[in-house]
Design a protein around this motif. Structure first.
Motif, PDB file in Angstrom:
ATOM      1  N   ALA A 104       0.831  -1.208   0.000  1.00  0.00           N
ATOM      2  CA  ALA A 104       0.000   0.000   0.000  1.00  0.00           C
ATOM      3  C   ALA A 104       0.864   1.255   0.000  1.00  0.00           C
ATOM      4  O   ALA A 104       0.591   2.211  -0.749  1.00  0.00           O
ATOM      5  CB  ALA A 104      -0.921  -0.007   1.220  1.00  0.00           C
ATOM      6  N   GLY A 105       1.902   1.281   0.835  1.00  0.00           N
ATOM      7  CA  GLY A 105       2.758   2.456   0.894  1.00  0.00           C
ATOM      8  C   GLY A 105       3.609   2.635  -0.346  1.00  0.00           C
ATOM      9  O   GLY A 105       3.865   3.766  -0.780  1.00  0.00           O
ATOM     10  N   ALA A 106       4.060   1.521  -0.947  1.00  0.00           N
ATOM     11  CA  ALA A 106       4.939   1.614  -2.112  1.00  0.00           C
ATOM     12  C   ALA A 106       4.178   2.011  -3.371  1.00  0.00           C
ATOM     13  O   ALA A 106       4.666   2.818  -4.171  1.00  0.00           O
ATOM     14  CB  ALA A 106       5.648   0.277  -2.330  1.00  0.00           C
ATOM     15  N   ALA A 111      -4.555   2.011  -4.965  1.00  0.00           N
ATOM     16  CA  ALA A 111      -4.275   0.804  -4.180  1.00  0.00           C
ATOM     17  C   ALA A 111      -4.176   1.138  -2.693  1.00  0.00           C
ATOM     18  O   ALA A 111      -4.730   0.439  -1.835  1.00  0.00           O
ATOM     19  CB  ALA A 111      -2.988   0.143  -4.664  1.00  0.00           C
ATOM     20  N   ASP A 112      -3.487   2.239  -2.395  1.00  0.00           N
ATOM     21  CA  ASP A 112      -3.347   2.670  -1.009  1.00  0.00           C
ATOM     22  C   ASP A 112      -4.701   3.050  -0.424  1.00  0.00           C
ATOM     23  O   ASP A 112      -5.024   2.693   0.716  1.00  0.00           O
ATOM     24  CB  ASP A 112      -2.374   3.848  -0.940  1.00  0.00           C
ATOM     25  CG  ASP A 112      -2.089   4.271   0.493  1.00  0.00           C
ATOM     26  OD1 ASP A 112      -2.164   3.413   1.395  1.00  0.00           O
ATOM     27  OD2 ASP A 112      -1.788   5.457   0.708  1.00  0.00           O
ATOM     28  N   ARG A 113      -5.513   3.749  -1.193  1.00  0.00           N
ATOM     29  CA  ARG A 113      -6.826   4.180  -0.686  1.00  0.00           C
ATOM     30  C   ARG A 113      -7.732   2.976  -0.407  1.00  0.00           C
ATOM     31  O   ARG A 113      -8.442   2.947   0.612  1.00  0.00           O
ATOM     32  CB  ARG A 113      -7.479   5.128  -1.690  1.00  0.00           C
ATOM     33  CG  ARG A 113      -6.807   6.502  -1.766  1.00  0.00           C
ATOM     34  CD  ARG A 113      -7.682   7.483  -2.526  1.00  0.00           C
ATOM     35  NE  ARG A 113      -7.790   7.110  -3.930  1.00  0.00           N
ATOM     36  CZ  ARG A 113      -6.942   7.506  -4.880  1.00  0.00           C
ATOM     37  NH1 ARG A 113      -5.914   8.298  -4.563  1.00  0.00           N
ATOM     38  NH2 ARG A 113      -7.112   7.143  -6.138  1.00  0.00           N
ATOM     39  N   ILE A 160       1.502   0.513  10.654  1.00  0.00           N
ATOM     40  CA  ILE A 160       2.870   0.905  11.012  1.00  0.00           C
ATOM     41  C   ILE A 160       3.793   0.791   9.808  1.00  0.00           C
ATOM     42  O   ILE A 160       4.577   1.702   9.511  1.00  0.00           O
ATOM     43  CB  ILE A 160       3.374   0.036  12.183  1.00  0.00           C
ATOM     44  CG1 ILE A 160       2.567   0.328  13.454  1.00  0.00           C
ATOM     45  CG2 ILE A 160       4.856   0.263  12.429  1.00  0.00           C
ATOM     46  CD1 ILE A 160       2.848  -0.637  14.587  1.00  0.00           C
ATOM     47  N   VAL A 161       3.713  -0.328   9.103  1.00  0.00           N
ATOM     48  CA  VAL A 161       4.593  -0.555   7.957  1.00  0.00           C
ATOM     49  C   VAL A 161       4.292   0.440   6.842  1.00  0.00           C
ATOM     50  O   VAL A 161       5.212   0.989   6.206  1.00  0.00           O
ATOM     51  CB  VAL A 161       4.449  -2.001   7.459  1.00  0.00           C
ATOM     52  CG1 VAL A 161       5.174  -2.191   6.127  1.00  0.00           C
ATOM     53  CG2 VAL A 161       5.003  -2.969   8.500  1.00  0.00           C
ATOM     54  N   ARG A 162       3.027   0.703   6.580  1.00  0.00           N
ATOM     55  CA  ARG A 162       2.674   1.686   5.546  1.00  0.00           C
ATOM     56  C   ARG A 162       3.251   3.050   5.876  1.00  0.00           C
ATOM     57  O   ARG A 162       3.816   3.737   5.010  1.00  0.00           O
ATOM     58  CB  ARG A 162       1.161   1.779   5.408  1.00  0.00           C
ATOM     59  CG  ARG A 162       0.682   2.922   4.509  1.00  0.00           C
ATOM     60  CD  ARG A 162      -0.827   3.043   4.518  1.00  0.00           C
ATOM     61  NE  ARG A 162      -1.269   4.202   3.768  1.00  0.00           N
ATOM     62  CZ  ARG A 162      -1.428   5.423   4.283  1.00  0.00           C
ATOM     63  NH1 ARG A 162      -1.156   5.630   5.576  1.00  0.00           N
ATOM     64  NH2 ARG A 162      -1.832   6.431   3.533  1.00  0.00           N
ATOM     65  N   SER A 163       3.107   3.475   7.134  1.00  0.00           N
ATOM     66  CA  SER A 163       3.649   4.771   7.538  1.00  0.00           C
ATOM     67  C   SER A 163       5.158   4.820   7.369  1.00  0.00           C
ATOM     68  O   SER A 163       5.717   5.827   6.893  1.00  0.00           O
ATOM     69  CB  SER A 163       3.262   5.051   8.995  1.00  0.00           C
ATOM     70  OG  SER A 163       3.830   6.245   9.454  1.00  0.00           O
ATOM     71  N   GLU A 164       5.830   3.733   7.721  1.00  0.00           N
ATOM     72  CA  GLU A 164       7.287   3.694   7.586  1.00  0.00           C
ATOM     73  C   GLU A 164       7.705   3.716   6.113  1.00  0.00           C
ATOM     74  O   GLU A 164       8.676   4.360   5.740  1.00  0.00           O
ATOM     75  CB  GLU A 164       7.827   2.448   8.276  1.00  0.00           C
ATOM     76  CG  GLU A 164       9.321   2.445   8.526  1.00  0.00           C
ATOM     77  CD  GLU A 164       9.743   3.431   9.579  1.00  0.00           C
ATOM     78  OE1 GLU A 164      10.951   3.733   9.649  1.00  0.00           O
ATOM     79  OE2 GLU A 164       8.880   3.908  10.340  1.00  0.00           O
ATOM     80  N   VAL A 165       6.957   2.998   5.272  1.00  0.00           N
ATOM     81  CA  VAL A 165       7.269   2.977   3.841  1.00  0.00           C
ATOM     82  C   VAL A 165       7.076   4.361   3.230  1.00  0.00           C
ATOM     83  O   VAL A 165       7.899   4.826   2.416  1.00  0.00           O
ATOM     84  CB  VAL A 165       6.401   1.926   3.121  1.00  0.00           C
ATOM     85  CG1 VAL A 165       6.486   2.107   1.600  1.00  0.00           C
ATOM     86  CG2 VAL A 165       6.851   0.528   3.506  1.00  0.00           C
ATOM     87  N   LEU A 166       6.013   5.052   3.595  1.00  0.00           N
ATOM     88  CA  LEU A 166       5.789   6.409   3.085  1.00  0.00           C
ATOM     89  C   LEU A 166       6.923   7.334   3.495  1.00  0.00           C
ATOM     90  O   LEU A 166       7.328   8.226   2.727  1.00  0.00           O
ATOM     91  CB  LEU A 166       4.453   6.946   3.601  1.00  0.00           C
ATOM     92  CG  LEU A 166       3.189   6.274   3.043  1.00  0.00           C
ATOM     93  CD1 LEU A 166       1.943   6.845   3.704  1.00  0.00           C
ATOM     94  CD2 LEU A 166       3.120   6.446   1.522  1.00  0.00           C
ATOM     95  N   SER A 167       7.461   7.133   4.701  1.00  0.00           N
ATOM     96  CA  SER A 167       8.596   7.939   5.141  1.00  0.00           C
ATOM     97  C   SER A 167       9.861   7.605   4.346  1.00  0.00           C
ATOM     98  O   SER A 167      10.620   8.501   3.952  1.00  0.00           O
ATOM     99  CB  SER A 167       8.840   7.723   6.634  1.00  0.00           C
ATOM    100  OG  SER A 167       9.993   8.387   7.076  1.00  0.00           O
TER     101      SER A 167
END
Length: 286
Positions: A104-106, A111-113, A160-167
């Protein structure tokens, strides 16, 4: 003055004691569930009605239950089953949450929405209620409980993983990899996933006691493991009548076997969090 300057800060000493205590408890629990059952060479299901509900003694340090079974051995077997459920469910939920959150983050965009709307919808349903619905579709057993816990506990890891990937996506090394011709799949596998593994590992450690409590709640309600199988939830559930009659040990010791490993794993998770988050660690040392 020199001794004062060399002395470690009080906060660091307290954290060190907490970590050592947590590691000691976790090692003791692991040795107990691995070594005690083979060495005991006793049947934890052995019934002795002439010895029922005996209080703690030298012969039975935790006492006996309502049909004369040794409660110490029952607690060790119950902890063994609950830990198995917690570990497998936590690892499965972490893998699912990491994969969904990373994708989702990548990919972002639609897809993310879509993923986040699914996550928000599932988050609005209480875990226990959703778990009961999933378990009700199967016969009581270990694997239905594992599936129930895994399918209801991946959501926080995905966030958590999505937030980290966006960062991580905004970091210069990701732009350099994309400019160098790296495909999206290669960027995810070689650069993004290694960056989120510490957070995913922390989520898995924190999820183990949560999964143990979830299994205990389902078993206590009669929807988890079969009643004849020793688990901490089943032990507490079967001791309700004894507690009302004034016999406290059948409830106390299974409860302690559930609480103490939970606190130990929480202590280890706190030390891990401080290690992967140096800013928070430096703040605590002030």
């Amino acid at each position: 003055m020199a001794e004062t300057a060399l002395a470690p800060p009080p906060g660091r000493t307290t954290r060190r004691v907490r970590v050592v205590t947590s590691v000691t408890i976790v090692v003791a629990v692991a040795l107990a569930v691995l070594i005690v059952p083979p060495l005991a060479q006793l049947d934890e299901q052995a019934v002795d009605l002439s010895n029922k509900l005996h209080p703690p003694s030298w012969a039975h340090p935790f006492g006996t239950d309502d049909v004369g079974r040794d409660l110490l051995l029952r607690c060790v077997y119950g902890l063994r089953v609950s830990l198995l459920v917690g570990l497998v469910a936590a690892l499965t939920a972490t893998v699912i949450g990491t994969a969904i959150g990373a994708l989702a983050g990548a990919f972002g965009g639609w897809a993310d929405r879509i993923v986040m709307r699914v996550v928000d919808t599932l988050s609005s349903i209480p875990h226990l209620l959703l778990g009961i619905f999933i378990v009700a579709m199967f016969r009581p057993g270990v694997w239905p409980v594992i599936i129930s816990v895994a399918l209801t506990h991946w959501i926080s890891t995905a966030r958590i993983v999505r937030s980290e990937v966006l960062s991580l996506r905004s970091r210069p090394f990701i732009d350099a990899a994309v400019s160098g011709g790296a495909s999206r799949g290669r960027v995810i596998v070689r650069h993004l996933l290694p960056g989120v593994l510490p957070q995913a590992g922390l989520a898995a450690v924190l999820m183990v006691p949560h999964a143990m409590w979830h299994e205990s709640a389902l078993s206590f309600l009669g929807l988890g493991l079969p009643a004849h199988q020793a688990s901490l939830g089943n032990l507490v559930q079967s001791a309700r009548g004894s507690l009302l009659a004034g016999d406290w040990w059948p409830t106390l010791f299974p409860g302690l076997f559930l609480i103490i490993p939970t606190l130990a794993l929480a202590g280890l998770a706190g030390a891990w969090r401080d290690r992967i988050n140096p800013r928070r660690k430096s703040e605590l040392m002030l």
